[in-house]
Design a protein around this motif. Structure first.
Motif, mmCIF file in Angstrom:
data_model
loop_
_atom_site.group_PDB
_atom_site.id
_atom_site.type_symbol
_atom_site.label_atom_id
_atom_site.label_comp_id
_atom_site.label_asym_id
_atom_site.label_seq_id
_atom_site.Cartn_x
_atom_site.Cartn_y
_atom_site.Cartn_z
ATOM 1 N N GLY A 34 -4.029 -29.308 5.371
ATOM 2 C CA GLY A 34 -3.693 -29.278 3.954
ATOM 3 C C GLY A 34 -4.596 -30.169 3.127
ATOM 4 N N GLY A 35 -5.093 -31.268 3.703
ATOM 5 C CA GLY A 35 -6.023 -32.140 2.999
ATOM 6 C C GLY A 35 -7.342 -31.444 2.725
ATOM 7 N N HIS A 36 -7.855 -30.701 3.705
ATOM 8 C CA HIS A 36 -9.099 -29.951 3.501
ATOM 9 C C HIS A 36 -8.912 -28.843 2.476
ATOM 10 C CE1 HIS A 36 -11.427 -31.888 6.691
ATOM 11 N NE2 HIS A 36 -10.349 -31.839 7.444
ATOM 12 N N VAL A 37 -7.727 -28.223 2.472
ATOM 13 C CA VAL A 37 -7.443 -27.207 1.452
ATOM 14 C C VAL A 37 -7.442 -27.841 0.068
ATOM 15 C CG1 VAL A 37 -5.674 -25.633 0.565
ATOM 16 C CG2 VAL A 37 -6.156 -25.703 3.019
ATOM 17 N N ALA A 38 -6.850 -29.044 -0.048
ATOM 18 C CA ALA A 38 -6.813 -29.744 -1.338
ATOM 19 C C ALA A 38 -8.218 -30.079 -1.824
ATOM 20 C CB ALA A 38 -5.981 -31.019 -1.210
ATOM 21 N N ILE A 39 -9.097 -30.507 -0.912
ATOM 22 C CA ILE A 39 -10.487 -30.804 -1.282
ATOM 23 C C ILE A 39 -11.181 -29.539 -1.778
ATOM 24 C CG2 ILE A 39 -12.728 -31.550 -0.415
ATOM 25 C CD1 ILE A 39 -10.771 -33.822 -0.736
ATOM 26 N N ALA A 40 -10.960 -28.427 -1.073
ATOM 27 C CA ALA A 40 -11.591 -27.164 -1.482
ATOM 28 C C ALA A 40 -11.096 -26.734 -2.865
ATOM 29 C CB ALA A 40 -11.299 -26.083 -0.442
ATOM 30 N N LEU A 41 -9.804 -26.893 -3.110
ATOM 31 C CA LEU A 41 -9.265 -26.533 -4.422
ATOM 32 C C LEU A 41 -9.820 -27.439 -5.517
ATOM 33 C CD1 LEU A 41 -5.532 -25.866 -3.477
ATOM 34 C CD2 LEU A 41 -7.249 -24.171 -4.152
ATOM 35 N N TRP A 42 -9.958 -28.721 -5.219
ATOM 36 C CA TRP A 42 -10.550 -29.657 -6.167
ATOM 37 C C TRP A 42 -11.984 -29.243 -6.493
ATOM 38 C CZ3 TRP A 42 -12.985 -34.885 -4.550
ATOM 39 C CH2 TRP A 42 -13.404 -35.578 -5.688
ATOM 40 N N ASP A 43 -12.738 -28.872 -5.452
ATOM 41 C CA ASP A 43 -14.109 -28.400 -5.642
ATOM 42 C C ASP A 43 -14.114 -27.147 -6.517
ATOM 43 O OD1 ASP A 43 -16.815 -28.531 -5.346
ATOM 44 O OD2 ASP A 43 -16.860 -27.877 -3.261
ATOM 45 N N GLY A 44 -13.189 -26.231 -6.257
ATOM 46 C CA GLY A 44 -13.127 -25.005 -7.042
ATOM 47 C C GLY A 44 -12.788 -25.271 -8.498
ATOM 48 N N LEU A 45 -11.876 -26.203 -8.749
ATOM 49 C CA LEU A 45 -11.527 -26.554 -10.127
ATOM 50 C C LEU A 45 -12.709 -27.158 -10.862
ATOM 51 C CD1 LEU A 45 -7.933 -28.025 -9.619
ATOM 52 C CD2 LEU A 45 -8.548 -25.899 -10.799
ATOM 53 N N LYS A 46 -13.474 -28.010 -10.179
ATOM 54 C CA LYS A 46 -14.665 -28.601 -10.798
ATOM 55 C C LYS A 46 -15.662 -27.516 -11.201
ATOM 56 C CE LYS A 46 -16.800 -32.022 -9.025
ATOM 57 N NZ LYS A 46 -17.501 -32.861 -8.035
ATOM 58 N N ARG A 47 -15.873 -26.560 -10.311
ATOM 59 C CA ARG A 47 -16.836 -25.498 -10.603
ATOM 60 C C ARG A 47 -16.336 -24.604 -11.736
ATOM 61 N NH1 ARG A 47 -18.477 -23.489 -4.444
ATOM 62 N NH2 ARG A 47 -19.192 -25.524 -3.684
ATOM 63 N N ALA A 48 -15.012 -24.299 -11.713
ATOM 64 C CA ALA A 48 -14.457 -23.447 -12.759
ATOM 65 C C ALA A 48 -14.543 -24.126 -14.124
ATOM 66 C CB ALA A 48 -13.004 -23.107 -12.422
ATOM 67 N N TRP A 49 -14.288 -25.435 -14.171
ATOM 68 C CA TRP A 49 -14.364 -26.181 -15.429
ATOM 69 C C TRP A 49 -15.800 -26.227 -15.957
ATOM 70 C CZ3 TRP A 49 -11.864 -27.364 -19.478
ATOM 71 C CH2 TRP A 49 -12.210 -28.444 -20.281
ATOM 72 N N ALA A 50 -16.750 -26.424 -15.050
ATOM 73 C CA ALA A 50 -18.150 -26.453 -15.452
ATOM 74 C C ALA A 50 -18.587 -25.084 -15.985
ATOM 75 C CB ALA A 50 -19.030 -26.865 -14.276
ATOM 76 N N LYS A 51 -18.161 -24.024 -15.323
ATOM 77 C CA LYS A 51 -18.518 -22.676 -15.771
ATOM 78 C C LYS A 51 -17.903 -22.377 -17.121
ATOM 79 C CE LYS A 51 -18.502 -17.873 -14.194
ATOM 80 N NZ LYS A 51 -18.090 -16.934 -13.096
ATOM 81 N N LEU A 52 -16.661 -22.842 -17.335
ATOM 82 C CA LEU A 52 -15.978 -22.616 -18.597
ATOM 83 C C LEU A 52 -16.702 -23.310 -19.743
ATOM 84 C CD1 LEU A 52 -13.411 -21.347 -19.860
ATOM 85 C CD2 LEU A 52 -12.270 -23.551 -19.506
ATOM 86 N N ARG A 53 -17.278 -24.483 -19.465
ATOM 87 C CA ARG A 53 -17.996 -25.240 -20.501
ATOM 88 C C ARG A 53 -19.463 -24.840 -20.611
ATOM 89 N NH1 ARG A 53 -18.759 -30.335 -19.471
ATOM 90 N NH2 ARG A 53 -18.293 -30.227 -17.248
ATOM 91 N N GLY A 54 -19.915 -23.936 -19.721
ATOM 92 C CA GLY A 54 -21.313 -23.544 -19.734
ATOM 93 C C GLY A 54 -22.217 -24.606 -19.162
ATOM 94 N N ALA A 55 -21.669 -25.530 -18.394
ATOM 95 C CA ALA A 55 -22.443 -26.620 -17.794
ATOM 96 C C ALA A 55 -23.008 -26.170 -16.451
ATOM 97 C CB ALA A 55 -21.558 -27.849 -17.608
ATOM 98 N N PRO A 56 -24.036 -26.873 -15.943
ATOM 99 C CA PRO A 56 -24.579 -26.541 -14.622
ATOM 100 C C PRO A 56 -23.517 -26.722 -13.539
ATOM 101 C CG PRO A 56 -26.047 -28.029 -15.820
ATOM 102 C CD PRO A 56 -24.778 -27.975 -16.590
ATOM 103 N N GLU A 57 -23.695 -26.017 -12.435
ATOM 104 C CA GLU A 57 -22.732 -26.135 -11.336
ATOM 105 C C GLU A 57 -22.753 -27.558 -10.794
ATOM 106 O OE1 GLU A 57 -22.456 -24.419 -6.864
ATOM 107 O OE2 GLU A 57 -22.382 -22.906 -8.450
ATOM 108 N N PRO A 58 -21.594 -28.206 -10.683
ATOM 109 C CA PRO A 58 -21.558 -29.595 -10.223
ATOM 110 C C PRO A 58 -21.835 -29.703 -8.735
ATOM 111 C CG PRO A 58 -19.339 -28.746 -10.461
ATOM 112 C CD PRO A 58 -20.259 -27.670 -10.968
ATOM 113 N N ALA A 59 -22.097 -30.914 -8.289
ATOM 114 C CA ALA A 59 -22.283 -31.168 -6.863
ATOM 115 C C ALA A 59 -20.967 -30.943 -6.140
ATOM 116 C CB ALA A 59 -22.759 -32.604 -6.659
ATOM 117 N N PRO A 60 -21.031 -30.631 -4.846
ATOM 118 C CA PRO A 60 -19.788 -30.441 -4.086
ATOM 119 C C PRO A 60 -18.898 -31.675 -4.162
ATOM 120 C CG PRO A 60 -21.681 -29.695 -2.812
ATOM 121 C CD PRO A 60 -22.232 -30.394 -4.017
ATOM 122 N N ALA A 61 -17.616 -31.455 -4.044
ATOM 123 C CA ALA A 61 -16.656 -32.557 -4.103
ATOM 124 C C ALA A 61 -16.954 -33.579 -3.018
ATOM 125 C CB ALA A 61 -15.246 -32.017 -3.951
#
Length: 429
Positions: free
Chosen positions: A366-393
């Motif tokens: 479940g911890g690895h799933v949480a990290i993956a979801l955190w990574d996905g949220l970061k990427r989705a937020w960056a895409k929504l703002r038109g920012a470059p793709e962030p580094a992996p979590a």
């Protein structure tokens, strides 16, 4: 003979636990290979290696202690180049984790690393293990409920009382003034199968009892099957005080119709969906235990040092599960009853593995799933703002938390093993 049966029961659980762990790790390994992640090891157990063989790029093996397992995937954590800003001991732990992660990636094709996968593929890999435990529990409970069946009262009469004994007496034999029981007077015999009462078909003895209790001092038509043929009898229940168990389990004394017969008990195969219902019920029960785990462990420690009986629904270690399995195997009961109990025990163990591994803390799945979801949220937020793709979590930030979780698990295991050795939960509760 009882000692041999006890040992066999323990061995069955050890093998069953090994199979459960092995399937859990296959749940991780199969999608990892499907998604082309480099996997170097697949191990069942912990401690010294008993056997291993390399097939392709993966070494498969068995270890001494069947209390865990793992697969080694390349790049579980994304590499982080900058030094940590965390100070003190925690900062040292994080930095050591980052350095070790860099070393583990040396000579590895990082295009096949776990952290390179899309978020959904990482989640599929990490949930694959717990899902296998859930699937195995479903299979085991289905075998228990729909294959072996549950002990239930049937519509076949086991015994007919000779007379009506007044409630509250301890008389073992009928007195000269005791009236014959309604069932005896009606001509019911052991072995008769109840077909209908008062014109209503009865599928269970509970249905028959409900009709009889609702009609004191009224003559009822009772159709039974005897020697393959149906015949009609006339039964007049008498008004008597009897102990009735309510839906909440509370037993009260009520005046109801009484016939004076008991039912045979047999294993009855349940509908196919009963296994799924039992799995769901077990999930709710185990989740409740996990939510209350700190309190449950404290109670276990108090009971251990005071000698008080433990909660029969409390947490167990591998030692406790093995001990219960041994007691089940050595119990003086029909072999099918013991097999059913073992199947149910292994089903509950797999539910516990499923729920515990979903806790969203590293190093659990479940911890690895949480990290993956955190990574996905970061990427989705960056895409929504038109920012470059962030580094992996940066999962290494959570290494101190992972260390605390490991320490907690070791301490929990030690406490439960001590309790299971010196203050065990037994079949009697």
């Amino acid at each position: 003979m009882a000692v041999l049966a006890f040992v066999i029961g323990v061995l069955v659980v050890v093998v069953g636990l090994g199979v459960s762990i092995g399937l859990h790790e296959i749940g991780h390994l199969a999608p990892a290979k499907r998604f082309n992640v480099e996997t170097s090891r697949y191990m069942i157990g912990l401690g010294p290696v008993l056997w291993s063989k390399k097939v392709g790029e993966t070494e498969y093996g068995l270890k001494l202690l069947p209390i865990g397992g793992y697969i080694s995937m390349a790049g579980m954590y994304a590499p982080v180049r900058q030094k940590t800003r965390i100070r003190g001991v925690l900062g040292t732990l994080v930095q050591d984790a980052r350095d070790a992660n860099h070393e583990s990636l040396e000579g590895v094709d990082t295009s096949r690393a776990f952290f390179r996968l899309p978020v959904w593929k990482r989640i599929v890999i990490m949930l694959g293990g717990p899902f296998m435990n859930l699937l195995l529990a479903l299979v085991l409970f289905t075998v228990l409920y729909s294959g072996i069946g549950l002990q239930q009262t049937t519509t076949t009469v086991a015994a007919v009382a000779e007379c009506v004994v007044p409630a509250g007496t301890e008389a073992a034999e009928c007195g000269t003034d005791d009236p014959a029981s309604p069932a005896k007077a009606a001509g019911l015999l052991p072995g008769d199968t109840l077909v209908s009462i008062d014109g209503a078909q009865v599928a269970t003895f509970a249905e028959a009892s409900e009709i009889i209790q609702a009609h004191p001092d009224e003559e009822l038509s009772v159709v039974v099957r005897r020697d393959g043929a149906e015949q009609e009898l006339r039964l007049t229940p008498v008004l008597a005080e009897r102990e009735i168990a309510g839906d909440d389990g509370e037993v009260t004394t009520q005046s109801v119709g009484f016939a004076g017969m008991t039912a045979q008990v047999a294993r009855v195969q349940q509908p196919l969906w009963s296994g799924a219902q039992a799995t769901g019920d077990s999930l709710v029960r185990v989740a409740g235990i996990i939510v209350q785990l700190p309190v449950r462990l404290w109670d276990t420690a108090v009971d251990l040092f005071t000698g008080q009986p433990r909660d029969a629904d409390g947490p167990l270690s591998v030692v406790g599960v093995g001990r219960l399995a041994g007691e089940v195997a050595a119990a003086e009961a029909p072999i099918l009853d013991r097999v059913g109990a073992m199947v149910g025990l292994l089903g509950s163990v797999n539910i516990a593995l499923f729920v515990f591994n979903l806790i969203p803390l590293l190093p659990l799945d479940g911890g690895h799933v949480a990290i993956a979801l955190w990574d996905g949220l970061k990427r989705a937020w960056a895409k929504l703002r038109g920012a470059p793709e962030p580094a992996p979590a940066d999962a290494t930030k959570f290494v101190p938390v992972a260390l605390l979780v490991v320490v907690f698990m070791v301490a929990m295991g030690a406490l439960l093993m001590a309790a299971d050795l010196f203050n065990p939960i037994t079949l009697g509760g």
